[in-house]
Design a protein around this motif. Structure first.
Motif, PDB file in Angstrom:
ATOM      1  N   ASP A  52      15.020  21.271 -19.355  1.00 41.75           N
ATOM      2  CA  ASP A  52      14.422  20.044 -18.830  1.00 41.75           C
ATOM      3  C   ASP A  52      13.298  20.296 -17.825  1.00 41.75           C
ATOM      4  N   ASN A  53      13.595  20.963 -16.689  1.00 42.52           N
ATOM      5  CA  ASN A  53      12.561  21.201 -15.674  1.00 42.52           C
ATOM      6  C   ASN A  53      12.873  22.489 -14.905  1.00 42.52           C
ATOM      7  N   LYS A  54      11.977  22.849 -13.985  1.00 41.26           N
ATOM      8  CA  LYS A  54      12.120  24.132 -13.277  1.00 41.26           C
ATOM      9  C   LYS A  54      13.357  24.160 -12.387  1.00 41.26           C
ATOM     10  N   ASP A  55      13.661  23.061 -11.729  1.00 43.28           N
ATOM     11  CA  ASP A  55      14.843  23.028 -10.865  1.00 43.28           C
ATOM     12  C   ASP A  55      16.115  23.222 -11.689  1.00 43.28           C
ATOM     13  N   ALA A  56      16.190  22.535 -12.828  1.00 41.22           N
ATOM     14  CA  ALA A  56      17.364  22.687 -13.698  1.00 41.22           C
ATOM     15  C   ALA A  56      17.460  24.109 -14.229  1.00 41.22           C
ATOM     16  N   LEU A  57      16.296  24.712 -14.521  1.00 40.45           N
ATOM     17  CA  LEU A  57      16.287  26.098 -14.986  1.00 40.45           C
ATOM     18  C   LEU A  57      16.803  27.026 -13.891  1.00 40.45           C
ATOM     19  N   TRP A  58      16.369  26.813 -12.638  1.00 41.16           N
ATOM     20  CA  TRP A  58      16.834  27.657 -11.533  1.00 41.16           C
ATOM     21  C   TRP A  58      18.347  27.573 -11.390  1.00 41.16           C
ATOM     22  N   ARG A  59      18.881  26.364 -11.426  1.00 38.69           N
ATOM     23  CA  ARG A  59      20.331  26.198 -11.263  1.00 38.69           C
ATOM     24  C   ARG A  59      21.090  26.796 -12.446  1.00 38.69           C
ATOM     25  N   SER A  60      20.551  26.647 -13.628  1.00 36.57           N
ATOM     26  CA  SER A  60      21.188  27.262 -14.803  1.00 36.57           C
ATOM     27  C   SER A  60      21.143  28.780 -14.703  1.00 36.57           C
ATOM     28  N   ALA A  61      20.024  29.313 -14.203  1.00 40.79           N
ATOM     29  CA  ALA A  61      19.899  30.761 -14.053  1.00 40.79           C
ATOM     30  C   ALA A  61      20.895  31.290 -13.029  1.00 40.79           C
ATOM     31  N   VAL A  62      21.069  30.576 -11.932  1.00 38.74           N
ATOM     32  CA  VAL A  62      22.023  31.007 -10.904  1.00 38.74           C
ATOM     33  C   VAL A  62      23.456  30.909 -11.423  1.00 38.74           C
ATOM     34  N   THR A  63      23.750  29.862 -12.178  1.00 36.73           N
ATOM     35  CA  THR A  63      25.071  29.754 -12.808  1.00 36.73           C
ATOM     36  C   THR A  63      25.305  30.935 -13.740  1.00 36.73           C
ATOM     37  N   PHE A  64      24.315  31.247 -14.553  1.00 33.97           N
ATOM     38  CA  PHE A  64      24.358  32.400 -15.460  1.00 33.97           C
ATOM     39  C   PHE A  64      24.593  33.686 -14.673  1.00 33.97           C
ATOM     40  N   LEU A  65      23.910  33.816 -13.542  1.00 35.96           N
ATOM     41  CA  LEU A  65      24.018  34.997 -12.694  1.00 35.96           C
ATOM     42  C   LEU A  65      25.441  35.204 -12.196  1.00 35.96           C
ATOM     43  N   PHE A  66      26.035  34.158 -11.634  1.00 29.24           N
ATOM     44  CA  PHE A  66      27.370  34.297 -11.055  1.00 29.24           C
ATOM     45  C   PHE A  66      28.452  34.380 -12.129  1.00 29.24           C
ATOM     46  N   GLN A  67      28.237  33.741 -13.263  1.00 28.95           N
ATOM     47  CA  GLN A  67      29.186  33.895 -14.367  1.00 28.95           C
ATOM     48  C   GLN A  67      29.169  35.334 -14.880  1.00 28.95           C
ATOM     49  N   ARG A  68      27.986  35.910 -14.949  1.00 28.33           N
ATOM     50  CA  ARG A  68      27.870  37.310 -15.376  1.00 28.33           C
ATOM     51  C   ARG A  68      28.515  38.229 -14.352  1.00 28.33           C
ATOM     52  N   GLN A  69      28.314  37.933 -13.076  1.00 27.18           N
ATOM     53  CA  GLN A  69      28.945  38.740 -12.031  1.00 27.18           C
ATOM     54  C   GLN A  69      30.462  38.715 -12.180  1.00 27.18           C
ATOM     55  N   ALA A  70      31.013  37.539 -12.452  1.00 27.49           N
ATOM     56  CA  ALA A  70      32.468  37.428 -12.608  1.00 27.49           C
ATOM     57  C   ALA A  70      32.966  38.255 -13.791  1.00 27.49           C
ATOM     58  N   ARG A  71      32.161  38.321 -14.853  1.00 29.43           N
ATOM     59  CA  ARG A  71      32.551  39.116 -16.022  1.00 29.43           C
ATOM     60  C   ARG A  71      32.420  40.608 -15.763  1.00 29.43           C
ATOM     61  N   GLU A  72      31.313  41.004 -15.148  1.00 33.73           N
ATOM     62  CA  GLU A  72      31.004  42.427 -15.016  1.00 33.73           C
ATOM     63  C   GLU A  72      31.665  43.087 -13.822  1.00 33.73           C
ATOM     64  N   LEU A  73      31.840  42.328 -12.749  1.00 29.88           N
ATOM     65  CA  LEU A  73      32.394  42.911 -11.528  1.00 29.88           C
ATOM     66  C   LEU A  73      33.908  42.740 -11.540  1.00 29.88           C
ATOM     67  N   GLN A  74      34.537  43.447 -12.447  1.00 26.36           N
ATOM     68  CA  GLN A  74      35.986  43.390 -12.581  1.00 26.36           C
ATOM     69  C   GLN A  74      36.601  44.358 -11.576  1.00 26.36           C
TER      70      GLN A  74
END
Length: 203
Positions: A52-74
């Protein structure tokens, strides 16, 4: 998941990773969705289609970031029989955090960009993700203090000393290359960093 769904997920992941790298380098204001699209190798229109827009992209990217951290940082469990002592456990945790920081230097860079500005986006990320991550870090520090591995000083200070020492080597990777002639992405250098941090922190 069918082929079309897999392709859509792959496109989104590519855009989100490109967004993390551009936002971490240039900040929210300096980043452009066109540059993010170019880095991801997709048409610019796909940004608006997926996010949709840059702000939504930023929030989606940060969500992606922390979800990946939860998966990888076991992180290992302190009672894991693989570790003969709490000191061995602490060293394993330190190594895991260093390896994650080495793989994803954009994580710390992005958080620094927004935290320094104390932006509304940062406060959202703190409420959604960072406060929860803080609980895990606090539990680790308290256990180490209780077992005599770390001194009984400020827990908040201890967390930032630990996390900062794990991340800064990769956050400032260009400086490390220029000043020390070391490549922070070299597996041997990463292992040396993990060993050094363990030697300093684990008593």
């Amino acid at each position: 998941m069918n082929l079309r769904a897999r392709q859509k997920a792959a496109t989104q992941a590519s855009i989100l990773q490109a967004a993390l790298e551009i936002f971490s380098e240039q900040g929210f204001e300096g980043a452009s969705t066109r540059e993010i699209a170019a880095k991801a190798g997709v048409h610019h229109a796909l940004i608006k289609y997926h996010f949709d827009n840059k702000d939504a992209l930023w929030r989606s990217a940060v969500t992606f970031l922390f979800q990946r951290q939860a998966r990888e940082l076991q992180l290992p469990a302190p009672d894991d029989p693989a570790y003969q002592s709490y000191r061995d456990f602490a060293k394993a945790v330190i190594r895991s955090v260093v390896l994650y920081s080495a793989r994803h230097p954009e994580h710390a860079r992005l958080m620094v960009q927004e935290s320094v500005r104390d932006s509304e986006r940062f406060r959202w990320a703190a409420e959604e993700f960072i406060v929860e991550a803080r609980k895990a870090a606090e539990s680790f520090i308290l256990l180490c203090q209780r077992e005599g591995i770390l001194p009984k000083v400020s827990v908040a200070a201890s967390v930032y000393i630990f996390v900062g020492a794990a991340q800064l080597f990769y956050t400032l990777a260009p400086e490390v290359r220029q000043v020390w002639g070391l490549d922070p992405s070299d597996p041997e250098v990463i292992e040396q960093h993990a060993e050094a941090l363990s030697a300093i922190l684990v008593r």
